[in-house]
Design a protein around this motif. Structure first.
Motif, mmCIF file in Angstrom:
data_model
loop_
_atom_site.group_PDB
_atom_site.id
_atom_site.type_symbol
_atom_site.label_atom_id
_atom_site.label_comp_id
_atom_site.label_asym_id
_atom_site.label_seq_id
_atom_site.Cartn_x
_atom_site.Cartn_y
_atom_site.Cartn_z
ATOM 1 N N MET A 1 0.849 -1.196 0.000
ATOM 2 C CA MET A 1 0.000 0.000 0.000
ATOM 3 C C MET A 1 0.884 1.246 0.000
ATOM 4 O O MET A 1 1.822 1.341 0.769
ATOM 5 C CB MET A 1 -0.913 -0.028 1.225
ATOM 6 N N ARG A 2 0.539 2.229 -0.863
ATOM 7 C CA ARG A 2 1.368 3.417 -1.001
ATOM 8 C C ARG A 2 1.161 4.375 0.167
ATOM 9 O O ARG A 2 0.071 4.487 0.720
ATOM 10 C CB ARG A 2 1.062 4.104 -2.321
ATOM 11 N N LEU A 3 2.218 5.114 0.494
ATOM 12 C CA LEU A 3 2.188 6.041 1.627
ATOM 13 C C LEU A 3 1.093 7.096 1.500
ATOM 14 O O LEU A 3 0.426 7.399 2.495
ATOM 15 C CB LEU A 3 3.552 6.698 1.791
ATOM 16 N N PRO A 4 0.856 7.702 0.301
ATOM 17 C CA PRO A 4 -0.218 8.701 0.220
ATOM 18 C C PRO A 4 -1.580 8.171 0.679
ATOM 19 O O PRO A 4 -2.378 8.918 1.243
ATOM 20 C CB PRO A 4 -0.230 9.074 -1.269
ATOM 21 N N CYS A 5 -1.850 6.888 0.430
ATOM 22 C CA CYS A 5 -3.118 6.305 0.868
ATOM 23 C C CYS A 5 -3.186 6.178 2.387
ATOM 24 O O CYS A 5 -4.260 6.269 2.983
ATOM 25 C CB CYS A 5 -3.314 4.925 0.240
ATOM 26 N N LEU A 6 -2.031 5.972 3.006
ATOM 27 C CA LEU A 6 -1.985 5.785 4.447
ATOM 28 C C LEU A 6 -1.979 7.099 5.216
ATOM 29 O O LEU A 6 -2.397 7.140 6.383
ATOM 30 C CB LEU A 6 -0.726 4.995 4.832
ATOM 31 N N PHE A 7 -1.521 8.167 4.564
ATOM 32 C CA PHE A 7 -1.199 9.395 5.298
ATOM 33 C C PHE A 7 -2.358 9.986 6.108
ATOM 34 O O PHE A 7 -2.169 10.307 7.282
ATOM 35 C CB PHE A 7 -0.636 10.442 4.341
ATOM 36 N N PRO A 8 -3.561 10.169 5.553
ATOM 37 C CA PRO A 8 -4.601 10.864 6.338
ATOM 38 C C PRO A 8 -4.924 10.177 7.663
ATOM 39 O O PRO A 8 -4.870 10.800 8.734
ATOM 40 C CB PRO A 8 -5.803 10.859 5.387
ATOM 41 N N GLY A 9 -5.240 8.885 7.610
ATOM 42 C CA GLY A 9 -5.595 8.170 8.838
ATOM 43 C C GLY A 9 -4.419 8.001 9.768
ATOM 44 O O GLY A 9 -4.558 8.122 11.001
ATOM 45 N N ARG A 54 -18.949 10.409 10.039
ATOM 46 C CA ARG A 54 -18.471 11.521 9.213
ATOM 47 C C ARG A 54 -16.964 11.459 8.980
ATOM 48 O O ARG A 54 -16.424 12.254 8.209
ATOM 49 C CB ARG A 54 -18.833 12.862 9.873
ATOM 50 N N LEU A 55 -16.296 10.529 9.643
ATOM 51 C CA LEU A 55 -14.862 10.352 9.414
ATOM 52 C C LEU A 55 -14.652 9.899 7.970
ATOM 53 O O LEU A 55 -15.229 8.879 7.560
ATOM 54 C CB LEU A 55 -14.298 9.309 10.385
ATOM 55 N N PRO A 56 -13.874 10.606 7.174
ATOM 56 C CA PRO A 56 -13.738 10.261 5.755
ATOM 57 C C PRO A 56 -13.227 8.842 5.543
ATOM 58 O O PRO A 56 -12.392 8.341 6.304
ATOM 59 C CB PRO A 56 -12.719 11.291 5.241
ATOM 60 N N ALA A 57 -13.722 8.213 4.490
ATOM 61 C CA ALA A 57 -13.312 6.841 4.171
ATOM 62 C C ALA A 57 -11.819 6.773 3.856
ATOM 63 O O ALA A 57 -11.197 5.714 4.020
ATOM 64 C CB ALA A 57 -14.131 6.315 2.998
ATOM 65 N N THR A 58 -11.240 7.891 3.414
ATOM 66 C CA THR A 58 -9.813 7.899 3.079
ATOM 67 C C THR A 58 -8.940 7.685 4.317
ATOM 68 O O THR A 58 -7.750 7.389 4.177
ATOM 69 C CB THR A 58 -9.421 9.233 2.421
ATOM 70 N N PHE A 59 -9.512 7.827 5.528
ATOM 71 C CA PHE A 59 -8.746 7.624 6.757
ATOM 72 C C PHE A 59 -8.565 6.145 7.079
ATOM 73 O O PHE A 59 -7.667 5.776 7.824
ATOM 74 C CB PHE A 59 -9.440 8.311 7.937
ATOM 75 N N ALA A 60 -9.428 5.302 6.523
ATOM 76 C CA ALA A 60 -9.462 3.888 6.921
ATOM 77 C C ALA A 60 -8.133 3.148 6.704
ATOM 78 O O ALA A 60 -7.682 2.423 7.598
ATOM 79 C CB ALA A 60 -10.596 3.168 6.199
#
Length: 330
Positions: A1-9, A54-60
Motif C-alpha cells: 500500500m502506497r504512503l499517500p493512501c496511508l497518510f490521512p488516517g 463523518r470520518l472520511p473513508a480515506t482515513f481507513a
C-alpha cells in the motif's frame, strides 16, 4: 500500500498518540499513573464517537495500518525493556509464581467468562489475557491473533486499566497487613498487578527494594506473552481445520529476539531511552487508531458482564496471588 493512501488516517492516529504521550508527562496525570496508552485510546474514542460516520473513508487505510503494523513494531520494541539476566535474577520461586498466576488467571477467565457469564470467546479471552499478563499491551497483541472486533478490544482494555489503577491505591494499604518483607511484596506486586506503570507506582509506595523486584517479576511475566501467543495461534489453526498448521505470530519471535539483543548488547543509555520513547509512541498511536473505530454503542451492547469478569479476576489476582506468593516464595 502506497504512503499517500496511508497518510490521512495515520496522521490523525499519530497526532492522537502524541497527545497521549504529552498528556501522560504532565505532573498531575503522571502522579495518577495514567499511561500514554490509556490516554491515547480515550482520545481516539472521543474523536471517533464525536465525528462518527463523518470520518472520511480515506482515513481507513492509515488507521488499519496503525492498528496492525505499528502495533506489531511496538510489541517488538517492548522486548528492549527485558533481559534474560533479569529473569535469571528473580529465582525459580518467582518464576514459578509468574507461571502459576498467568496460567490460573487465563483458565479462570475463560471458564468464568464462558460458563458462568455466557460471554463470547474473544471477549472472555481478551479480558483474561489482559488481567493475566500485561494489561493493554497483552490485549492488543492477542487481538492481532484473534482479529477481534474493536468494541470487544476496547472493553477489555478499559476493564483491565480500571482495576489495574485501583491496585495503585489498594496494594500500599494492604502492605502492612500482609506479613511480607519488601522483597516478597515486590514479587507479589510484580506477579499480580496489571500494567508495568502500575507496578512501578505500587513499588514506589513501599521502597526501592520492592520497586526493583516488582519490575523484574513483572517484566518476566510480560515475556510469558510469547508462549501464550504461540499456543493461541496453534489453537486458532486447529479450530480452523488446518491440520498441523500453526499460525506463528512473527512479532512474538521478534519480541524474543529484542529481549535476546537487550541481554547481549549494552546500548548507549541515550539511544536506549530514545528507542523506548519510540516504542511508547508506536503503541499509543495503535491505541488511538483502535479508539477511533470504537463506538460507545457497540461497547454498551456488550453489557456489564465483561466488567464483572475483570472484577472477579482482579479479586483472584489480589487474594489468590497472595496465597500463591506465600506458598511459592514466602
Amino acid at each position: 500500500m502506497r504512503l499517500p493512501c496511508l497518510f490521512p488516517g495515520l496522521a490523525v492516529a499519530l497526532l492522537l498518540g502524541l497527545a497521549g504521550v504529552t498528556l501522560a508527562a504532565l505532573p498531575a496525570l503522571a502522579r495518577m499513573q495514567l499511561s500514554a496508552l490509556t490516554l491515547a485510546i480515550v482520545l481516539g474514542m472521543l474523536l471517533g464517537n464525536v465525528v462518527g460516520d463523518r470520518l472520511p473513508a480515506t482515513f481507513a487505510p492509515g488507521i488499519a495500518f496503525a492498528q496492525r503494523s505499528l502495533l506489531r513494531t511496538g510489541v517488538v520494541l517492548y522486548g528492549l525493556r527485558i533481559s534474560f539476566q533479569q529473569i535469571t535474577a528473580i529465582g525459580p520461586g518467582a518464576l514459578a509464581l509468574d507461571l502459576a498466576v498467568v496460567g490460573s488467571t487465563l483458565a479462570l477467565g475463560l471458564w468464568i467468562g464462558r460458563r458462568w457469564l455466557g460471554l463470547d470467546r474473544d471477549t472472555a479471552l481478551l479480558t483474561a489475557c489482559g488481567s493475566a499478563i500485561c494489561g493493554a499491551a497483552a490485549v492488543l497483541a492477542t487481538e492481532r491473533v484473534l482479529r477481534a472486533e474493536p468494541g470487544k478490544v476496547a472493553i477489555a482494555i478499559a476493564s483491565v486499566v480500571l482495576f489495574g489503577t485501583l491496585n495503585i491505591f489498594l496494594y500500599p494499604q494492604l502492605y502492612p497487613h500482609l506479613g511480607l518483607a519488601p522483597l516478597e511484596f515486590g514479587v507479589y506486586a510484580g506477579a499480580t498487578v496489571h500494567e508495568v506503570a502500575q507496578v512501578v507506582a505500587v513499588g514506589n509506595a513501599i521502597g526501592p527494594q520492592a520497586t526493583d523486584t516488582a519490575v523484574i517479576v513483572k517484566l518476566t511475566r510480560v515475556l510469558l506473552l510469547v508462549p501464550f501467543l504461540f499456543l493461541l495461534g496453534g489453537w486458532q489453526a486447529r479450530r480452523g481445520g488446518e491440520r498441523g498448521a500453526i499460525s506463528v505470530p512473527w512479532f512474538a519471535l521478534a519480541f524474543v529476539g529484542a529481549c535476546a539483543f537487550n541481554s547481549l548488547v549494552a546500548l548507549p543509555p541515550t539511544l536506549r531511552a530514545r528507542l523506548l520513547d519510540l516504542d511508547t509512541l508506536l503503541l499509543a498511536t495503535a491505541m488511538a487508531a483502535l479508539g477511533l473505530e470504537t463506538r460507545f454503542a457497540r461497547v454498551r451492547a456488550l453489557g456489564p458482564k465483561p466488567l464483572l469478569l475483570a472484577l472477579l479476576l482482579f479479586g483472584w489476582l489480589a487474594i489468590g496471588g497472595y496465597w500463591l506468593t506465600r506458598w511459592l516464595v514466602g
